[in-house]
Design a protein around this motif. Sequence first.
Motif, PDB file in Angstrom:
ATOM      1  N   UNK A  27      48.854  22.273  32.933  1.00 37.95           N
ATOM      2  CA  UNK A  27      49.019  22.478  31.490  1.00 37.95           C
ATOM      3  C   UNK A  27      47.950  23.432  30.966  1.00 37.95           C
ATOM      4  N   UNK A  28      46.725  23.284  31.493  1.00 34.13           N
ATOM      5  CA  UNK A  28      45.643  24.193  31.089  1.00 34.13           C
ATOM      6  C   UNK A  28      45.998  25.643  31.420  1.00 34.13           C
ATOM      7  N   UNK A  29      46.567  25.873  32.610  1.00 28.42           N
ATOM      8  CA  UNK A  29      46.954  27.227  32.998  1.00 28.42           C
ATOM      9  C   UNK A  29      48.135  27.725  32.164  1.00 28.42           C
ATOM     10  N   UNK A  30      49.086  26.851  31.869  1.00 27.72           N
ATOM     11  CA  UNK A  30      50.221  27.248  31.032  1.00 27.72           C
ATOM     12  C   UNK A  30      49.763  27.620  29.630  1.00 27.72           C
ATOM     13  N   UNK A  31      48.809  26.884  29.102  1.00 28.87           N
ATOM     14  CA  UNK A  31      48.265  27.216  27.777  1.00 28.87           C
ATOM     15  C   UNK A  31      47.526  28.548  27.818  1.00 28.87           C
ATOM     16  N   UNK A  32      46.870  28.826  28.945  1.00 33.17           N
ATOM     17  CA  UNK A  32      46.225  30.123  29.101  1.00 33.17           C
ATOM     18  C   UNK A  32      47.236  31.251  29.099  1.00 33.17           C
ATOM     19  N   UNK A  33      48.377  31.033  29.770  1.00 31.33           N
ATOM     20  CA  UNK A  33      49.434  32.041  29.786  1.00 31.33           C
ATOM     21  C   UNK A  33      50.011  32.242  28.391  1.00 31.33           C
ATOM     22  N   UNK A  34      50.147  31.150  27.641  1.00 29.67           N
ATOM     23  CA  UNK A  34      50.648  31.249  26.269  1.00 29.67           C
ATOM     24  C   UNK A  34      49.670  32.029  25.386  1.00 29.67           C
ATOM     25  N   UNK A  35      48.379  31.794  25.566  1.00 32.05           N
ATOM     26  CA  UNK A  35      47.384  32.556  24.797  1.00 32.05           C
ATOM     27  C   UNK A  35      47.451  34.032  25.149  1.00 32.05           C
ATOM     28  N   UNK A  36      47.674  34.320  26.424  1.00 26.58           N
ATOM     29  CA  UNK A  36      47.800  35.719  26.837  1.00 26.58           C
ATOM     30  C   UNK A  36      48.955  36.395  26.108  1.00 26.58           C
ATOM     31  N   UNK A  37      50.106  35.723  26.042  1.00 29.17           N
ATOM     32  CA  UNK A  37      51.288  36.293  25.394  1.00 29.17           C
ATOM     33  C   UNK A  37      51.030  36.531  23.908  1.00 29.17           C
ATOM     34  N   UNK A  38      50.376  35.581  23.261  1.00 23.86           N
ATOM     35  CA  UNK A  38      50.189  35.682  21.806  1.00 23.86           C
ATOM     36  C   UNK A  38      49.037  36.625  21.447  1.00 23.86           C
ATOM     37  N   UNK A  39      47.931  36.550  22.190  1.00 27.46           N
ATOM     38  CA  UNK A  39      46.771  37.366  21.840  1.00 27.46           C
ATOM     39  C   UNK A  39      46.918  38.820  22.276  1.00 27.46           C
TER      40      UNK A  39
END
Length: 534
Positions: A27-39
Amino acid sequence: MSREQLVVQRARKSFQTGNTRRLEYRIHQLKGLLRFITERRKDIADSVKRDLGKSEHATDLFETLGLEGEIKLAIEKLAEWAAPRPVEKNLLTLLDEVYIQPEPLGVVLIIGAWNYPWAITLQPLVGAIAAGNAAVIKPSEVSSHSATVMEELLPQYLDKDLYPVVTGGVSETQELLKQRFDHIFYTGNSTVGKLVMGAAARHLTPVTLELGGKSPCYIDKNCDLTIACRRITWGKFVNCGQTCIAPDYILCEPSIQDRVVEEIKKSIKVGLTSMFRTVFGNFTQKKCIGVYGQFYFQSEETLIYVLCNTSQEFYTDNPKTFEDYGRIINQRHFKRVMALMEGSTVAVGGESDESQCYIAPTVLKDVTETSKVMKEEIFGPLLPIITVSNVDEAIQFINEREKPLVVYVFTHDNKLIKRVRAETSSGALLANDCLVHFTVSALPFGGVGNSGTGCYHGKHSFDQLSHLRSCLIKQLKLEGVNSMRYPPHTAKKLSWARFFLLKQVNMCRLRRMALLAIFTGLAAFLVQRFLRRG
């Protein structure tokens, strides 16, 4: 030792630490991927603009919006997907634990495609992370700007050893394919797909091949041609026709060919305001909140922004100057697409500019099965029309060719839809629209036969990149029941074995019966006590 070999070794060593087995880590890595997409949305849009001439809003709509949805779904559902899955028992295992336990495969190789360089490369990564794998990511070298941004920025958000990005061309991909992986996920054409499958076979590595092919589109003469052609126009010319699930060619009766041509010509320039009135009547923005075509929005502000900032026309009288009409990826593909027009009659469009890799939205009519444009998947803004006498001939035409990624049919007749579904085979069937099945995470996305093997999206991605391990947990008790399987084997033992092994047990029904028995016994007990007191 090659760079690619070192990358794979580091990924496997990192996987063997066991970190990815913990759901919290995934989940931590998935949230990192989500931050990458948004930021990094602006960086992503700029790279796609340079590669394919796609506008920023189009990149949001067709690249990152679906990615956000996939990541959020995986985060929300991960505990459910990763949990043990009970299965039906037989009488012999009635008192045992019997279940399926999803577990990580190991190190996955993801080979992306250039036409949607972010969505198609990172959506399988979502499944790989959710399933607890390490993944080596190989973006397409053809979309070079997107590949460079991915290589530079993604390691800032994900574990760089577990999820390394390897850039380069054919030689780098070939070197990667020499390494042993636990799964290979490839998106591209069938020619390269066969090479990937051959390389995987050397290590007995399972593959998911998302390929393509010539997806047919049958138009019934009795359907609403205006709406049908508008949706086909959109589905065909999105991303300048460089979409694996784009309708590749139209099948229709000769009596409506000219009308289809005219409706597509109008649709290229039709006002979106007019489209909304057609679909919703005299609407207000409030009535439309939440839906724009087939895309749903979570907020009123988002939809109002789309309505207020979308062009009044699809591509205008001059698509070449229109922001939302892209370009062919490079001059090699430009020349390939232009060559496909040879020998066909241009009914709409046909203009081109090699210096800009520009080809106008083009319709070809009176095309035959021997025409050059019918020899391969077009993957460009050419839409040939082939006339057939009826639906029987259309179905025969489809079935005489390789199984496509999608079969499209436009009709008001549900019986005709069911017939096309029953008498053809394809990765998907979509009636009365184009492309939008890709947006439904609950549907498995993939091909069949020459159009691919395996599927992904949502839970299907998780399952595709997991090992679904069979588990049976017994106790060292009730040994007498096992005597039927021990020698000497007799007819009586076989009879008992047949009874215990072939009798399936519906545990839900068994539990309901047990509860009913308990309530019945309790009711009888209470009645007896009441009668005694009386």
